[in-house]
Scaffold this active site. Structure first.
Site, PDB file in Angstrom:
ATOM      1  N   ASP A  79      37.741  33.660  41.172  1.00 18.72           N
ATOM      2  CA  ASP A  79      38.941  33.050  41.146  1.00 18.72           C
ATOM      3  C   ASP A  79      38.267  31.385  41.604  1.00 18.72           C
ATOM      4  OD1 ASP A  79      40.132  34.956  39.777  1.00 18.72           O
ATOM      5  OD2 ASP A  79      41.057  35.374  41.546  1.00 18.72           O
TER       6      ASP A  79
ATOM      7  N   TYR B 243      32.102  41.438  49.971  1.00 19.68           N
ATOM      8  CA  TYR B 243      33.127  40.755  50.123  1.00 19.68           C
ATOM      9  C   TYR B 243      33.388  40.401  51.603  1.00 19.68           C
ATOM     10  CZ  TYR B 243      34.154  40.222  44.753  1.00 19.68           C
ATOM     11  OH  TYR B 243      34.284  39.691  44.139  1.00 19.68           O
TER      12      TYR B 243
END
EC number: 5.4.99.12
Length: 245
Positions: free
Chosen positions: A52, A111
């Site tokens: 994002d 992540y």
């Protein structure tokens, strides 16, 4: 010829990875334009993890097809030349089989979320960490995180805009590392729901801040609704570290 590239970028000033109809500021479009500028070919990039706006990457992976053949170092160097004024860098380029797909061939995604936990402002890391001013109990965060491991309905940990048909996901590992006032939360899985990592981080921070009983994480899981979990952590502390194939 199908090429695979590994990409590092500072996502601060981009609209995210994916090309958007009303924005020319996506990472995907910047790289596609760079490829066109040196090769004369219009290509479409497919990535391993759509980040994002504001999210960074240390090891994003993408693939594209070109009719022309180039030496791999020339592909890397040429793309980087045309991106030299932009904080996007191709680290590596390689030829892959036509069956390879950056998204669907992935075996695991990693992540990392970075937090600075102190009252004094983080002068050197602004835009790269989430600064949490209230003291966090990392041990409580670790205990709460254990309840998220394995296969679960993660409806409580996905955004309301998530388009995934199935909210069932398997989290392989959550590791919370504290070094002084720096806290890194590392999460790995084969796939993630939209905003899943950021909502998990926001929820763990609330556990650490409020000294919540770690068992309460089970109640959040079982409610299967977004309002049960904590805030969505800001994007700028999140990094796509690497993708296994």
């Amino acid at each position: 010829m199908r090429y695979k590239i590994t990409v590092e970028y500072n996502g601060s000033n981009f609209s995210g990875w994916q090309k958007q109809q009303h924005s020319a500021n996506s990472i995907q479009e910047k790289i596609e334009n760079a490829i066109f500028n040196f090769s004369g070919e219009k290509v479409t990039l497919y990535c391993g993890g759509r980040t994002d706006a504001g999210v960074h990457a240390l090891g994003q992976v993408a693939h594209f097809d070109m009719e022309k053949e180039f030496e791999l170092y020339r592909i890397r160097n040429a793309i980087n030349y045309h991106l030299k004024s932009i904080p996007i860098v191709v680290l590596n380029a390689e030829v892959v089989d036509d069956a390879f797909h950056a998204r669907f061939s992935a075996k695991k995604r990693y992540y990392e979320y970075r937090i600075v936990n102190r009252y004094a402002p983080a002068a050197l890391e602004t835009g790269y960490v989430w600064q949490v001013f209230s003291p966090l109990d990392v041990n409580i965060m670790r205990e709460a995180a254990k309840h998220l491991l394995g296969k679960h309905d993660l409806s409580s940990f996905r955004s309301k805009d998530c388009q995934a048909a199935n909210p069932i996901r398997t989290i392989d590992d959550i590791d919370i590392i504290q070094n002084g006032n720096h806290i890194h939360i590392k999460i790995s899985a084969i796939s993630f729901l939209h905003n899943q990592v950021r909502i998990i981080v926001g929820t763990l921070v609330e556990f650490g801040k409020n000294r919540t009983n770690p068992q309460e994480m089970l109640n959040i899981l079982n409610q299967c609704k977004r309002s049960a979990a904590g805030v969505t952590a800001p994007p700028f502390g999140l990094y796509l570290v690497k993708i296994d194939y």
